[in-house]
Design an enzyme around this catalytic site. Structure first.
Site, PDB file in Angstrom:
ATOM      1  N   ASP A 277       0.850  -1.182   0.000  1.00 21.97           N
ATOM      2  CA  ASP A 277       0.000   0.000   0.000  1.00 21.97           C
ATOM      3  C   ASP A 277       0.886   1.232   0.000  1.00 21.97           C
ATOM      4  O   ASP A 277       1.847   1.306   0.778  1.00 21.97           O
ATOM      5  CB  ASP A 277      -0.922  -0.011   1.225  1.00 21.97           C
ATOM      6  CG  ASP A 277      -2.091   0.936   1.023  1.00 21.97           C
ATOM      7  OD1 ASP A 277      -2.662   0.957  -0.075  1.00 21.97           O
ATOM      8  OD2 ASP A 277      -2.433   1.677   1.963  1.00 21.97           O
TER       9      ASP A 277
ATOM     10  N   ASP B   9       3.696  10.395 -10.451  1.00 20.15           N
ATOM     11  CA  ASP B   9       5.111  10.464 -10.850  1.00 20.15           C
ATOM     12  C   ASP B   9       5.496  11.763 -11.586  1.00 20.15           C
ATOM     13  O   ASP B   9       6.563  12.323 -11.310  1.00 20.15           O
ATOM     14  CB  ASP B   9       5.506   9.236 -11.686  1.00 20.15           C
ATOM     15  CG  ASP B   9       5.687   8.004 -10.815  1.00 20.15           C
ATOM     16  OD1 ASP B   9       5.905   8.160  -9.595  1.00 20.15           O
ATOM     17  OD2 ASP B   9       5.618   6.882 -11.349  1.00 20.15           O
TER      18      ASP B   9
ATOM     19  N   LYS C 283      14.038   4.910 -11.406  1.00 14.56           N
ATOM     20  CA  LYS C 283      13.097   5.036 -10.274  1.00 14.56           C
ATOM     21  C   LYS C 283      13.264   3.839  -9.333  1.00 14.56           C
ATOM     22  O   LYS C 283      13.251   3.975  -8.114  1.00 14.56           O
ATOM     23  CB  LYS C 283      11.658   5.124 -10.815  1.00 14.56           C
ATOM     24  CG  LYS C 283      10.595   5.188  -9.719  1.00 14.56           C
ATOM     25  CD  LYS C 283       9.167   5.208 -10.260  1.00 14.56           C
ATOM     26  CE  LYS C 283       8.153   5.138  -9.122  1.00 14.56           C
ATOM     27  NZ  LYS C 283       6.769   4.936  -9.542  1.00 14.56           N
TER      28      LYS C 283
ATOM     29  N   ARG D  78       9.022   2.190  -3.237  1.00 14.59           N
ATOM     30  CA  ARG D  78       8.715   0.756  -3.465  1.00 14.59           C
ATOM     31  C   ARG D  78       9.997  -0.068  -3.454  1.00 14.59           C
ATOM     32  O   ARG D  78      10.021  -1.193  -2.953  1.00 14.59           O
ATOM     33  CB  ARG D  78       7.973   0.645  -4.809  1.00 14.59           C
ATOM     34  CG  ARG D  78       7.382  -0.715  -5.115  1.00 14.59           C
ATOM     35  CD  ARG D  78       6.262  -0.631  -6.139  1.00 14.59           C
ATOM     36  NE  ARG D  78       5.112   0.082  -5.630  1.00 14.59           N
ATOM     37  CZ  ARG D  78       4.747   1.307  -6.039  1.00 14.59           C
ATOM     38  NH1 ARG D  78       5.405   1.930  -7.005  1.00 14.59           N
ATOM     39  NH2 ARG D  78       3.711   1.912  -5.490  1.00 14.59           N
TER      40      ARG D  78
HETATM   41  P1  ITT Z   1      -3.429  -1.959  -5.230  1.00 16.59           P
HETATM   42  O1  ITT Z   1      -4.354  -2.853  -5.978  1.00 16.59           O
HETATM   43  O2  ITT Z   1      -2.058  -2.559  -5.058  1.00 16.59           O
HETATM   44  O3  ITT Z   1      -3.991  -1.401  -3.931  1.00 16.59           O
HETATM   45  P2  ITT Z   1      -3.529   0.826  -6.079  1.00 16.59           P
HETATM   46  O4  ITT Z   1      -3.269   1.482  -7.407  1.00 16.59           O
HETATM   47  O5  ITT Z   1      -4.885   1.012  -5.451  1.00 16.59           O
HETATM   48  O6  ITT Z   1      -3.156  -0.710  -6.221  1.00 16.59           O
HETATM   49  P3  ITT Z   1      -2.284   1.943  -3.667  1.00 16.59           P
HETATM   50  O7  ITT Z   1      -3.584   1.914  -2.954  1.00 16.59           O
HETATM   51  O8  ITT Z   1      -1.095   1.337  -2.999  1.00 16.59           O
HETATM   52  O9  ITT Z   1      -2.384   1.337  -5.125  1.00 16.59           O
HETATM   53  O10 ITT Z   1      -1.800   3.409  -4.015  1.00 16.59           O
HETATM   54  C1  ITT Z   1      -2.623   4.520  -3.901  1.00 16.59           C
HETATM   55  C2  ITT Z   1      -2.347   5.488  -5.001  1.00 16.59           C
HETATM   56  O11 ITT Z   1      -1.112   6.152  -4.747  1.00 16.59           O
HETATM   57  C3  ITT Z   1      -2.201   4.893  -6.387  1.00 16.59           C
HETATM   58  O12 ITT Z   1      -3.455   4.660  -6.979  1.00 16.59           O
HETATM   59  C4  ITT Z   1      -1.458   6.010  -7.082  1.00 16.59           C
HETATM   60  O13 ITT Z   1      -2.376   7.034  -7.419  1.00 16.59           O
HETATM   61  C5  ITT Z   1      -0.533   6.518  -5.970  1.00 16.59           C
HETATM   62  N1  ITT Z   1       0.806   5.893  -6.073  1.00 16.59           N
HETATM   63  C6  ITT Z   1       1.254   4.808  -5.393  1.00 16.59           C
HETATM   64  N2  ITT Z   1       2.513   4.507  -5.751  1.00 16.59           N
HETATM   65  C7  ITT Z   1       2.871   5.413  -6.678  1.00 16.59           C
HETATM   66  C8  ITT Z   1       4.033   5.624  -7.438  1.00 16.59           C
HETATM   67  O14 ITT Z   1       5.101   4.818  -7.334  1.00 16.59           O
HETATM   68  N3  ITT Z   1       4.046   6.641  -8.300  1.00 16.59           N
HETATM   69  C9  ITT Z   1       2.997   7.465  -8.436  1.00 16.59           C
HETATM   70  N4  ITT Z   1       1.844   7.331  -7.757  1.00 16.59           N
HETATM   71  C10 ITT Z   1       1.780   6.317  -6.888  1.00 16.59           C
END
Ligand code: ITT
Length: 194
Positions: free
Chosen positions: A72, A151, A171, A177
């Protein structure tokens, strides 16, 4: 046996986000870990990243009856009271990057960090969690087509480019991550559970 001679190990990564899968594959290559991707979907409890990772990994390990990881993540902007934080996904699909830039228009302190929490669980054991953080600041405009979501507006410390302008392999060297998955991978090397 030295680390490089180790037999590849497999881990099941539960996520609905293809970008995360690609990043995880690139990172785990360094640790001889193979990724099996399952888009199971899990209930995201209202809470901080730790709580989501704990609950999600526990839930998915029991549903699939095998060890799993979930991850997450979110973008935390200091001057906005660490918003969007745990609302990152919702805010990305509503306000989008343009909305964040608008909120930040007159803001001088542009400090922000991405945080990532990996949760590892097995059907029979309590989850372990691993935190990764990358510090930086919010750009004045969107730049670059690499990566995803926030990003193009995040400039990591030590760079004058956004994550959107940096290729995945760059990255992946120091992202939030990378840091959470690397902590997990190093711990997993010595893990001899089920
Ligand atoms: P899961 O199914 O793994 O939950 P998700 O896209 O909902 O996928 P998260 O809840 O972990 O992912 O992340 C919440 C948001 O944060 C994600 O939808 C992106 O908008 C943002 N985010 C997370 N990691 C990012 C990254 O490496 N670069 C840019 N935005 C990121």
């Amino acid at each position: 046996m030295t680390r490089n001679e180790q037999v590849p190990r497999k881990i099941t990564f539960i996520t609905g986000n293809q970008h995360k899968v690609k990043e995880a594959q690139g990172i785990f290559n360094h640790f001889q870990i193979e990724v099996e991707h399952v888009d199971l979907g899990y209930p995201e409890v209202q809470g901080d990243l730790d709580e989501v990772a704990l609950f999600g990994s526990r839930y998915a390990a029991k549903r699939l009856d095998k060890p799993v990881i979930v991850e997450d993540a979110g973008l935390f902007i200091r001057e906005l009271g660490w918003f969007p934080g745990t609302y990152s996904s919702y805010v990305q699909s509503t306000l989008k990057n343009k909305g964040i830039l608008k909120l930040m228009e007159d803001v001088r302190d542009r400090y922000a960090e991405f945080r990532s929490v990996v949760g590892f669980a097995t059907p029979n054991t309590e989850p372990e969690i691993f935190l990764g953080v990358v510090e930086g600041h919010i750009a004045r405009e969107e730049r670059g087509n690499y990566g995803f979501a926030y990003d193009p507006i995040f400039i990591p410390n030590g760079y004058d480019k956004t994550f959107g302008e940096l290729k995945r392999e760059i990255k992946n060297r120091f992202s939030h991550r990378r840091r959470s998955l690397e902590k997990f991978a190093l711990w997993f090397e010595d893990y001899r559970g089920d």
